[in-house]
Design a protein around this motif. Structure first.
Motif, PDB file in Angstrom:
ATOM      1  N   UNK A  26       0.617  -1.302   0.081  1.00  0.00           N
ATOM      2  CA  UNK A  26       0.079   0.102   0.176  1.00  0.00           C
ATOM      3  C   UNK A  26       0.970   1.049   0.012  1.00  0.00           C
ATOM      4  N   UNK A  27       1.892   1.193   0.810  1.00  0.00           N
ATOM      5  CA  UNK A  27       2.723   2.261   0.930  1.00  0.00           C
ATOM      6  C   UNK A  27       3.434   2.556  -0.471  1.00  0.00           C
ATOM      7  N   UNK A  28       3.780   1.444  -1.120  1.00  0.00           N
ATOM      8  CA  UNK A  28       4.382   1.615  -2.433  1.00  0.00           C
ATOM      9  C   UNK A  28       3.407   2.215  -3.426  1.00  0.00           C
ATOM     10  N   UNK A  29       2.250   1.859  -3.451  1.00  0.00           N
ATOM     11  CA  UNK A  29       1.123   2.285  -4.363  1.00  0.00           C
ATOM     12  C   UNK A  29       1.135   3.966  -4.155  1.00  0.00           C
ATOM     13  N   UNK A  30       1.092   4.195  -2.794  1.00  0.00           N
ATOM     14  CA  UNK A  30       0.999   5.802  -2.346  1.00  0.00           C
ATOM     15  C   UNK A  30       2.310   6.418  -2.952  1.00  0.00           C
ATOM     16  N   UNK A  31       3.414   6.055  -2.745  1.00  0.00           N
ATOM     17  CA  UNK A  31       4.608   6.627  -3.273  1.00  0.00           C
ATOM     18  C   UNK A  31       4.757   6.815  -4.679  1.00  0.00           C
ATOM     19  N   UNK A  32       4.304   5.566  -5.418  1.00  0.00           N
ATOM     20  CA  UNK A  32       4.311   5.543  -7.034  1.00  0.00           C
ATOM     21  C   UNK A  32       3.352   6.510  -7.390  1.00  0.00           C
ATOM     22  N   UNK A  33       2.230   6.588  -6.934  1.00  0.00           N
ATOM     23  CA  UNK A  33       1.208   7.594  -7.378  1.00  0.00           C
ATOM     24  C   UNK A  33       1.789   9.164  -6.992  1.00  0.00           C
ATOM     25  N   UNK A  34       2.336   9.322  -6.091  1.00  0.00           N
ATOM     26  CA  UNK A  34       3.158  10.672  -5.921  1.00  0.00           C
ATOM     27  C   UNK A  34       4.040  10.959  -6.788  1.00  0.00           C
ATOM     28  N   UNK A  35       4.946   9.945  -7.052  1.00  0.00           N
ATOM     29  CA  UNK A  35       6.220  10.083  -7.720  1.00  0.00           C
ATOM     30  C   UNK A  35       5.711  10.337  -9.424  1.00  0.00           C
ATOM     31  N   UNK A  36       4.284   9.816  -9.677  1.00  0.00           N
ATOM     32  CA  UNK A  36       3.663  10.022 -11.070  1.00  0.00           C
ATOM     33  C   UNK A  36       3.315  11.507 -11.148  1.00  0.00           C
ATOM     34  N   UNK A  37       2.394  11.784 -10.032  1.00  0.00           N
ATOM     35  CA  UNK A  37       1.954  13.237  -9.773  1.00  0.00           C
ATOM     36  C   UNK A  37       3.223  14.247 -10.096  1.00  0.00           C
ATOM     37  N   UNK A  38       4.284  13.948  -9.509  1.00  0.00           N
ATOM     38  CA  UNK A  38       5.291  14.838  -9.325  1.00  0.00           C
ATOM     39  C   UNK A  38       5.916  14.983 -11.010  1.00  0.00           C
ATOM     40  N   UNK A  39       5.811  13.911 -11.539  1.00  0.00           N
ATOM     41  CA  UNK A  39       6.538  13.723 -12.896  1.00  0.00           C
ATOM     42  C   UNK A  39       6.045  14.508 -13.770  1.00  0.00           C
ATOM     43  N   UNK A  56       4.386  17.487 -13.007  1.00  0.00           N
ATOM     44  CA  UNK A  56       4.290  18.858 -12.572  1.00  0.00           C
ATOM     45  C   UNK A  56       3.259  19.129 -11.400  1.00  0.00           C
ATOM     46  N   UNK A  57       2.818  18.171 -10.765  1.00  0.00           N
ATOM     47  CA  UNK A  57       1.610  18.375  -9.669  1.00  0.00           C
ATOM     48  C   UNK A  57       2.306  18.131  -8.380  1.00  0.00           C
ATOM     49  N   UNK A  58       1.632  18.803  -7.382  1.00  0.00           N
ATOM     50  CA  UNK A  58       1.842  18.473  -5.951  1.00  0.00           C
ATOM     51  C   UNK A  58       0.814  18.318  -5.036  1.00  0.00           C
ATOM     52  N   UNK A  59       0.751  17.564  -4.117  1.00  0.00           N
ATOM     53  CA  UNK A  59      -0.438  17.381  -3.319  1.00  0.00           C
ATOM     54  C   UNK A  59      -0.631  18.328  -2.350  1.00  0.00           C
ATOM     55  N   UNK A  60      -1.870  18.904  -2.161  1.00  0.00           N
ATOM     56  CA  UNK A  60      -2.026  20.076  -1.458  1.00  0.00           C
ATOM     57  C   UNK A  60      -2.900  19.362  -0.462  1.00  0.00           C
ATOM     58  N   UNK A  61      -3.880  18.327  -0.565  1.00  0.00           N
ATOM     59  CA  UNK A  61      -4.824  18.081   0.524  1.00  0.00           C
ATOM     60  C   UNK A  61      -4.938  16.569   0.223  1.00  0.00           C
ATOM     61  N   UNK A  62      -3.970  15.697   0.530  1.00  0.00           N
ATOM     62  CA  UNK A  62      -3.894  14.349   0.517  1.00  0.00           C
ATOM     63  C   UNK A  62      -3.646  13.739   2.016  1.00  0.00           C
ATOM     64  N   UNK A  63      -4.595  12.993   2.538  1.00  0.00           N
ATOM     65  CA  UNK A  63      -4.671  12.606   3.916  1.00  0.00           C
ATOM     66  C   UNK A  63      -5.020  11.280   3.950  1.00  0.00           C
TER      67      UNK A  63
END
Length: 71
Positions: free
Chosen positions: A3-16, A18-25
């Motif tokens: 699960x943690x890997x899925x979350x990290x992978x998603x955020x790596x994709x988002x960053x790639x 050009x986006x950043x998480x503002x309200x991820x919880x």
């Protein structure tokens, strides 16, 4: 750990892109126990590019001061 890997992978994709998480919880994560699958939802509050605090100290959620509840 998957699960943690899925979350990290998603955020790596988002960053790639050009986006950043503002309200991820924790409410942005759904877990399917039957199929062992992690889903990320409620991703409508990501921003393109750099982000600055435009709200001051009036954030969403519970207000806490010095580890206790605000009066």
């Amino acid at each position: 750990m998957e699960s943690l890997e899925a979350i990290f992978s998603f955020h790596e994709h988002v960053k790639s892109i050009g986006y950043i998480a503002v309200d991820f919880y924790d409410g942005s994560i759904l877990y399917d126990f039957r199929n062992d699958v992690t889903k990320i939802c409620d991703i409508d509050f990501y921003r393109n590019g750099l982000s600055f605090n435009e709200m001051g100290e009036q954030f969403w959620g519970s207000v806490r001061i010095n580890g206790g509840l605000a009066k």
